[in-house]
Design a protein around this motif. Structure first.
Motif, PDB file in Angstrom:
ATOM      1  N   ALA A 140      11.169  61.228  52.429  1.00  9.68           N
ATOM      2  CA  ALA A 140       9.987  60.595  51.831  1.00  9.68           C
ATOM      3  C   ALA A 140       9.775  59.230  52.479  1.00  9.68           C
ATOM      4  N   LEU A 141       8.580  59.006  52.989  1.00  8.07           N
ATOM      5  CA  LEU A 141       8.208  57.712  53.557  1.00  8.07           C
ATOM      6  C   LEU A 141       7.591  56.887  52.438  1.00  8.07           C
ATOM      7  N   ILE A 142       8.252  55.806  52.052  1.00  8.54           N
ATOM      8  CA  ILE A 142       7.676  55.040  50.947  1.00  8.54           C
ATOM      9  C   ILE A 142       7.578  53.555  51.262  1.00  8.54           C
ATOM     10  N   ASN A 143       6.723  52.937  50.515  1.00  4.84           N
ATOM     11  CA  ASN A 143       6.612  51.494  50.335  1.00  4.84           C
ATOM     12  C   ASN A 143       5.438  51.345  49.380  1.00  4.84           C
ATOM     13  N   GLN A 144       5.655  50.609  48.303  1.00  8.28           N
ATOM     14  CA  GLN A 144       4.581  50.498  47.312  1.00  8.28           C
ATOM     15  C   GLN A 144       3.429  49.637  47.824  1.00  8.28           C
ATOM     16  N   LYS A 145       3.649  49.004  48.980  1.00 11.38           N
ATOM     17  CA  LYS A 145       2.543  48.271  49.609  1.00 11.38           C
ATOM     18  C   LYS A 145       1.705  49.207  50.459  1.00 11.38           C
ATOM     19  N   ARG A 171       7.428  34.642  66.287  1.00 12.92           N
ATOM     20  CA  ARG A 171       8.748  34.255  65.827  1.00 12.92           C
ATOM     21  C   ARG A 171       8.995  34.754  64.397  1.00 12.92           C
ATOM     22  N   LEU A 172       7.958  34.650  63.555  1.00  7.87           N
ATOM     23  CA  LEU A 172       8.112  35.103  62.173  1.00  7.87           C
ATOM     24  C   LEU A 172       8.508  36.580  62.122  1.00  7.87           C
ATOM     25  N   ALA A 173       7.844  37.388  62.941  1.00  6.05           N
ATOM     26  CA  ALA A 173       8.138  38.830  62.945  1.00  6.05           C
ATOM     27  C   ALA A 173       9.591  39.069  63.359  1.00  6.05           C
ATOM     28  N   ARG A 174      10.049  38.324  64.358  1.00  8.61           N
ATOM     29  CA  ARG A 174      11.438  38.495  64.806  1.00  8.61           C
ATOM     30  C   ARG A 174      12.413  38.081  63.709  1.00  8.61           C
ATOM     31  N   GLU A 175      12.071  36.980  63.022  1.00  5.34           N
ATOM     32  CA  GLU A 175      12.969  36.508  61.963  1.00  5.34           C
ATOM     33  C   GLU A 175      13.015  37.488  60.800  1.00  5.34           C
ATOM     34  N   VAL A 176      11.836  37.993  60.417  1.00  4.52           N
ATOM     35  CA  VAL A 176      11.804  38.941  59.302  1.00  4.52           C
ATOM     36  C   VAL A 176      12.591  40.196  59.668  1.00  4.52           C
ATOM     37  N   LEU A 177      12.422  40.659  60.891  1.00  7.18           N
ATOM     38  CA  LEU A 177      13.176  41.843  61.321  1.00  7.18           C
ATOM     39  C   LEU A 177      14.678  41.560  61.244  1.00  7.18           C
ATOM     40  N   GLY A 178      15.080  40.359  61.644  1.00  8.43           N
ATOM     41  CA  GLY A 178      16.496  39.965  61.542  1.00  8.43           C
ATOM     42  C   GLY A 178      16.972  40.003  60.098  1.00  8.43           C
ATOM     43  N   GLU A 179      16.143  39.491  59.179  1.00 10.68           N
ATOM     44  CA  GLU A 179      16.489  39.498  57.754  1.00 10.68           C
ATOM     45  C   GLU A 179      16.640  40.929  57.236  1.00 10.68           C
ATOM     46  N   PHE A 224       5.924  37.995  56.213  1.00  9.49           N
ATOM     47  CA  PHE A 224       6.683  37.148  55.301  1.00  9.49           C
ATOM     48  C   PHE A 224       7.150  37.852  54.019  1.00  9.49           C
ATOM     49  N   PHE A 225       6.293  38.651  53.389  1.00 11.15           N
ATOM     50  CA  PHE A 225       6.650  39.228  52.090  1.00 11.15           C
ATOM     51  C   PHE A 225       7.418  40.549  52.184  1.00 11.15           C
ATOM     52  N   ALA A 226       7.808  40.917  53.394  1.00  8.56           N
ATOM     53  CA  ALA A 226       8.401  42.251  53.584  1.00  8.56           C
ATOM     54  C   ALA A 226       9.571  42.525  52.645  1.00  8.56           C
ATOM     55  N   LEU A 227      10.482  41.541  52.526  1.00  5.72           N
ATOM     56  CA  LEU A 227      11.691  41.803  51.747  1.00  5.72           C
ATOM     57  C   LEU A 227      11.441  41.754  50.250  1.00  5.72           C
ATOM     58  N   GLN A 228      10.388  41.012  49.862  1.00  7.45           N
ATOM     59  CA  GLN A 228      10.131  40.818  48.443  1.00  7.45           C
ATOM     60  C   GLN A 228       9.955  42.149  47.709  1.00  7.45           C
ATOM     61  N   GLY A 229       9.098  43.009  48.259  1.00 10.09           N
ATOM     62  CA  GLY A 229       8.862  44.279  47.588  1.00 10.09           C
ATOM     63  C   GLY A 229      10.032  45.241  47.701  1.00 10.09           C
ATOM     64  N   MET A 230      10.925  44.973  48.654  1.00 12.60           N
ATOM     65  CA  MET A 230      11.965  45.967  48.908  1.00 12.60           C
ATOM     66  C   MET A 230      13.010  46.043  47.816  1.00 12.60           C
ATOM     67  N   SER A 231      13.230  44.919  47.081  1.00 11.47           N
ATOM     68  CA  SER A 231      14.239  44.996  46.028  1.00 11.47           C
ATOM     69  C   SER A 231      13.734  45.904  44.904  1.00 11.47           C
ATOM     70  N   LYS A 232      12.435  45.840  44.619  1.00  9.05           N
ATOM     71  CA  LYS A 232      11.842  46.723  43.609  1.00  9.05           C
ATOM     72  C   LYS A 232      11.985  48.187  44.050  1.00  9.05           C
ATOM     73  N   LEU A 233      11.726  48.374  45.296  1.00  7.92           N
ATOM     74  CA  LEU A 233      11.773  49.722  45.846  1.00  7.92           C
ATOM     75  C   LEU A 233      13.198  50.302  45.801  1.00  7.92           C
ATOM     76  N   VAL A 234      14.163  49.461  46.121  1.00 10.91           N
ATOM     77  CA  VAL A 234      15.562  49.895  46.067  1.00 10.91           C
ATOM     78  C   VAL A 234      15.929  50.250  44.626  1.00 10.91           C
ATOM     79  N   GLU A 235      15.437  49.441  43.658  1.00 11.23           N
ATOM     80  CA  GLU A 235      15.687  49.730  42.238  1.00 11.23           C
ATOM     81  C   GLU A 235      15.150  51.104  41.851  1.00 11.23           C
ATOM     82  N   VAL A 236      13.948  51.397  42.309  1.00  6.05           N
ATOM     83  CA  VAL A 236      13.344  52.686  41.951  1.00  6.05           C
ATOM     84  C   VAL A 236      14.151  53.836  42.547  1.00  6.05           C
TER      85      VAL A 236
END
Ligand code: ADP
Ligand code: MG
Length: 296
Positions: A5-10, A199-207, A160-172
């Motif tokens: 399943a390919l998901i992301n609530q965004k 640079r932001l994209a590289r940093e977010v990918l690193g995170e 920037f907000f990539a990780l924010q939604g992911m904790s909700k998604l992991v919970e589900v």
């Protein structure tokens, strides 16, 4: 058979683009693939040019009317790639199914019935991969996709907000693991619309790599105009622009997904980014490639 399943609530992060083009790239690599559109917006259906005839059986029939999955499956222009399309009717399905018994597992039951039938008739597994294109919400349609899948891939846009939604998604996903499906696991994270000049994209990918070690595919899908154009022609990227960077990225991703079947975790063999312990801030790609001072 792997069902993913390919998901992301965004919305707008690249789920549909990934289902269509990863599906096509896997088919090109000789796999038998079924893609299923679970989004009432039916973007996957349009992307594959399957919107006509408007009255044919869609995933709505399977979920709400009990139509066998096999009756909803149709061929696509790509050899080896089969599809179940969606329809706007599906937007009412969550309400229509609100009181239905076993409503979370209708799709799983339909998929299992198809597999059983195929095995009974001596054909073995009907396909090698099933990819579910989930809507941008974590409601009953996505839950059906997750319950029918054995694995979850998360499409993330490296912003920037990539990780924010992911904790909700992991919970589900964890909730579904506990209640419905103990074996379900997030086995792949697909960075989409990636611009490595930023640079932001590289940093977010690193995170993201730091939070999900061994699960982020090494091949990020770059932002590519051909990928954005292909849907309006009702074609996969491999049909529309087979030599584009977008086609190359999805072919490479397909190779990693196939390597996973052989036991290689995403990004494991050729990992560039070395995850650090969680308390340290993520280095930028530049820092990561400069040697540490001897006294640190
Ligand atoms: P989702 O299914 O998560 O809502 P989509 O796959 O539909 O996201 O993508 C959202 C929009 O971005 C679409 O218009 C799509 O064509 C475009 N898009 C997706 N991936 C890329 C990419 N790598 N490069 C350029 N455009 C993309
Ligand atoms: Mg979509």
């Amino acid at each position: 058979m792997r069902s993913i399943a390919l998901i992301n609530q965004k919305g707008g992060v690249g789920k549909t683009t990934t289902v269509v083009n990863l599906g096509a790239a896997l088919a090109e690599a000789g796999q038998r693939v079924l893609v299923v559109d679970l989004d009432p917006q039916a973007n996957m259906t349009l992307h594959l040019g399957l919107e006509d005839p408007p009255d044919g059986v869609s995933v709505y029939g399977v979920l709400v009317e009990g139509t066998p999955l096999v009756e909803a499956i149709r061929p696509t222009a790509t050899p080896g790639l089969l599809a179940v399309r969606s329809h706007l009717d599906l937007s009412g399905a969550e309400l229509e199914l609100a009181n239905a018994f076993g409503r979370e597992t209708i799709l799983r039951d339909a998929l299992n019935a198809w597999r059983e039938e195929s095995k009974r008739s001596g054909k073995g597994e009907p396909v090698d991969f099933v990819l579910f294109d989930c809507p941008p919400s974590l409601g009953l349609l996505s839950v059906n996709g997750l319950a029918a899948a054995s694995e979850v891939f998360v499409a993330v846009q490296t912003e920037f907000f990539a990780l924010q939604g992911m904790s909700k998604l992991v919970e589900v996903v964890q909730l579904i693991q506990r209640r419905l499906h103990p074996e379900l696991a997030i086995t792949g994270i697909v960075p989409c619309l990636y611009d490595n000049r930023l640079r932001l994209a590289r940093e977010v990918l690193g995170e993201v790599r730091k939070h999900f070690p061994g699960r982020v595919f090494r091949q990020a899908i770059g932002a590519n105009v051909k990928l954005a154009e292909a849907p309006s022609f009702g074609k996969t990227i491999l049909e529309y622009a087979p030599d584009s960077n977008g086609a190359r990225d999805y072919r490479q991703l397909a190779q990693e997904v196939l390597a996973q079947s052989a036991g290689n975790a995403p990004g494991e063999e050729r990992e560039v980014f070395i995850p650090r312990p969680p308390e340290e801030p993520a280095p930028t790609q530049q820092e990561a490639s400069t040697p540490e001072p001897a006294d640190s």
